[in-house]
Every structure is written in structure tokens, then in C-alpha cells.
Design a protein around this motif. Sequence first.
Motif, short mmCIF file in Angstrom:
data_model
loop_
_atom_site.label_atom_id
_atom_site.label_comp_id
_atom_site.label_asym_id
_atom_site.label_seq_id
_atom_site.Cartn_x
_atom_site.Cartn_y
_atom_site.Cartn_z
N THR A 76 -63.09 -43.47 14.95
CA THR A 76 -64.05 -44.52 14.60
C THR A 76 -63.71 -45.20 13.29
N HIS A 77 -62.96 -44.50 12.41
CA HIS A 77 -62.62 -45.05 11.08
C HIS A 77 -61.14 -44.84 10.81
N PHE A 100 -62.26 -39.46 11.76
CA PHE A 100 -61.19 -39.95 10.91
C PHE A 100 -59.88 -39.30 11.35
N ASN A 112 -59.22 -39.42 3.44
CA ASN A 112 -59.75 -39.22 4.80
C ASN A 112 -60.61 -37.96 4.85
N ALA A 135 -64.64 -37.88 5.62
CA ALA A 135 -65.13 -37.10 6.75
C ALA A 135 -66.20 -36.12 6.30
N THR A 185 -70.84 -35.51 17.94
CA THR A 185 -70.90 -36.92 17.55
C THR A 185 -70.61 -37.06 16.06
N GLY A 186 -70.62 -38.29 15.61
CA GLY A 186 -70.37 -38.57 14.21
C GLY A 186 -69.05 -39.28 14.03
N PRO A 187 -68.77 -39.77 12.82
CA PRO A 187 -67.52 -40.48 12.55
C PRO A 187 -66.30 -39.60 12.79
N GLN A 237 -63.87 -52.31 5.65
CA GLN A 237 -64.71 -51.68 4.63
C GLN A 237 -63.92 -51.29 3.39
N THR A 295 -69.57 -37.87 5.33
CA THR A 295 -70.31 -38.49 6.43
C THR A 295 -70.65 -37.50 7.55
N GLY A 312 -68.46 -36.12 9.37
CA GLY A 312 -67.55 -36.49 10.44
C GLY A 312 -66.46 -35.46 10.67
N PRO A 319 -61.94 -49.59 15.94
CA PRO A 319 -62.49 -48.78 14.85
C PRO A 319 -62.87 -49.66 13.66
#
Length: 291
Positions: free
Chosen positions: A220-221, A6, A27, A31, A2-4, A174, A34, A36, A247
Amino acid sequence: MTGPVFRFAPSPNGELHLGHAYSALLNARMAAETGGRLLLRIEDIDVARCTPQFEEGIYRDLAWLGIEWEQPVRRQSDHFDDYAEALDRLVDAGLAYPSFMSRGEVRAIIAEAETEGHEWPRDPDGAPLFPETERRLSQREREARMQAGDPYAWRLDTRAALAHVGGPIFWEEQGHGPQGQTGLLRANPTAWGDVVIARKEVPTSYHLSVVVDDALQGVTHVVRGRDLFFATAMQRLLQELLGLPAPVYVHHDLVLGDDGRKLSKSRQDTGLATLRAAGLTPDDIRRMVGL
């Protein structure tokens, strides 16, 4: 896991330049910060301009910068079936139509209107919107021309698509847009008119493939240059039509050349391979792009 998630998604139709380096490094940094994941996607639906040599150059440049990405790399040209399935859904729902007009015919219609004193509407990139003429063709005429082998492109019927969605569309920004837009923003797909979403010989376009890829890869981003800020509106519309997740978008500043214009792959002086050959280091590149 799981997690963000990119992604950096270059096209192998030229060498990466400082602007690509900034986006890829940003990016990667986001990552890492976070916890990610960073994916690499090769956007090579333009099979005429994209080459294996440029693709190898992308891997070489990113590795030189110290960027690590998950395997396997998704190459769009390997997944035309995914895009064809999404296209079929839009066509079956009556939300896309074949357009047969050549560029010359389109230019002639626009020129005639402007000669008569009408100001032709343009999209956020400054290109004239596609005429509405072919939206009114009968189904019988469309099928006859397709069976006759006439070249065509599939266009999204934006007006019908918005009616199908039935309400306003938003995205979470964002980063920021050209006028500093940030936060929860309302999309305006009508600014683009009836965009091309596929062609007779290639069952996709940038707009369609990018939303399908982001969904299938669990992105997700979306962190990308501010020059794609307004394109988000059309991509959000396609996500709504296809039932795909949206996203978070982070549009960042562009790296500009000495003339104040955004960098392009034709500018060899900003190409990473050229800069590397000149003796610059990855740390030099980070300083040059402000990271």
C-alpha cells in the motif's frame, strides 16, 4: 491481516550502504508507527550480477540493524511466470513490440541526428530516448526476425499505451520530488519514451516486475529514494494498463557522499559490512542517516 503494507526491495548485486540503511529503517519505522507490515523483497532479475552471497549479506545487515520482516521473502527470480503473464497481456493488446536494434545502432542514429543539428530528446535520467524506427516495423518482419533468433527486447509502445488508458494518470505523493513536488501529481510517462519491459531471455524488467510484485504482495505504501521519483510515472502507466492498484508513494531524500553525489554499492567506505567491521553500532548508523 489488514493495515498498511510497506516493503524494502534491494538488489543483491553488491553490499548494502548507508542509503539502503536509511530506506530500510524508514520503512520499518513507518510500518511500526502505523501498525502496518514490513515485507522484504529480493529484486534479482539481473541473474548475471546478483549472487547468493550478496543476498545473504542483505539478511545479515538488516538483522544487525534490528529490522524484522515478514516471511517468506519474495525473490523475483522465483516468479518469472508472474511477469511473463503480465507481458503477454501487454503484447496481446498491441501495447508492446520487439525491438532489435543494438546499442551501437541506436548510438549511430542519435549521433547522425545530432550531427545534423537536431537535439535528441532525453529521459529524466539524462539517457537518450529510444528511436521510433522499430515501432513502424510490420508484424511480418517482426515475426520473421524473432523466428530467425535475432536478439530483441520488448518495449512498451508508450503512445499506444496512453491512448489505451484514455485519460490523465495521477499518483499520491506523500514524500517529495526533486523540486518539492507533493500531493496528487500527474504522471508524464512520455518523458521516458518506449521503455524496455522485458528481454528475449528474461520476461521482465524493473518497471514491469515492480508493479506486478507490489500488486501481488498487497503493498500500500512504496517508500523509496527520490532518485526513483520520475520512474513512478511509467510504473503508474503499467498499473493502469494491467488493472493493478496504485500504492501511495513516499519518496525520501538521499544519503549523499562527501562529494555530494548519491551513494553507490561501489563505495566500500559507506558499506554496512565495512562500517560494522570498523566497530560502529546500529545506533551509530541511525545517527549517521538522521534517524
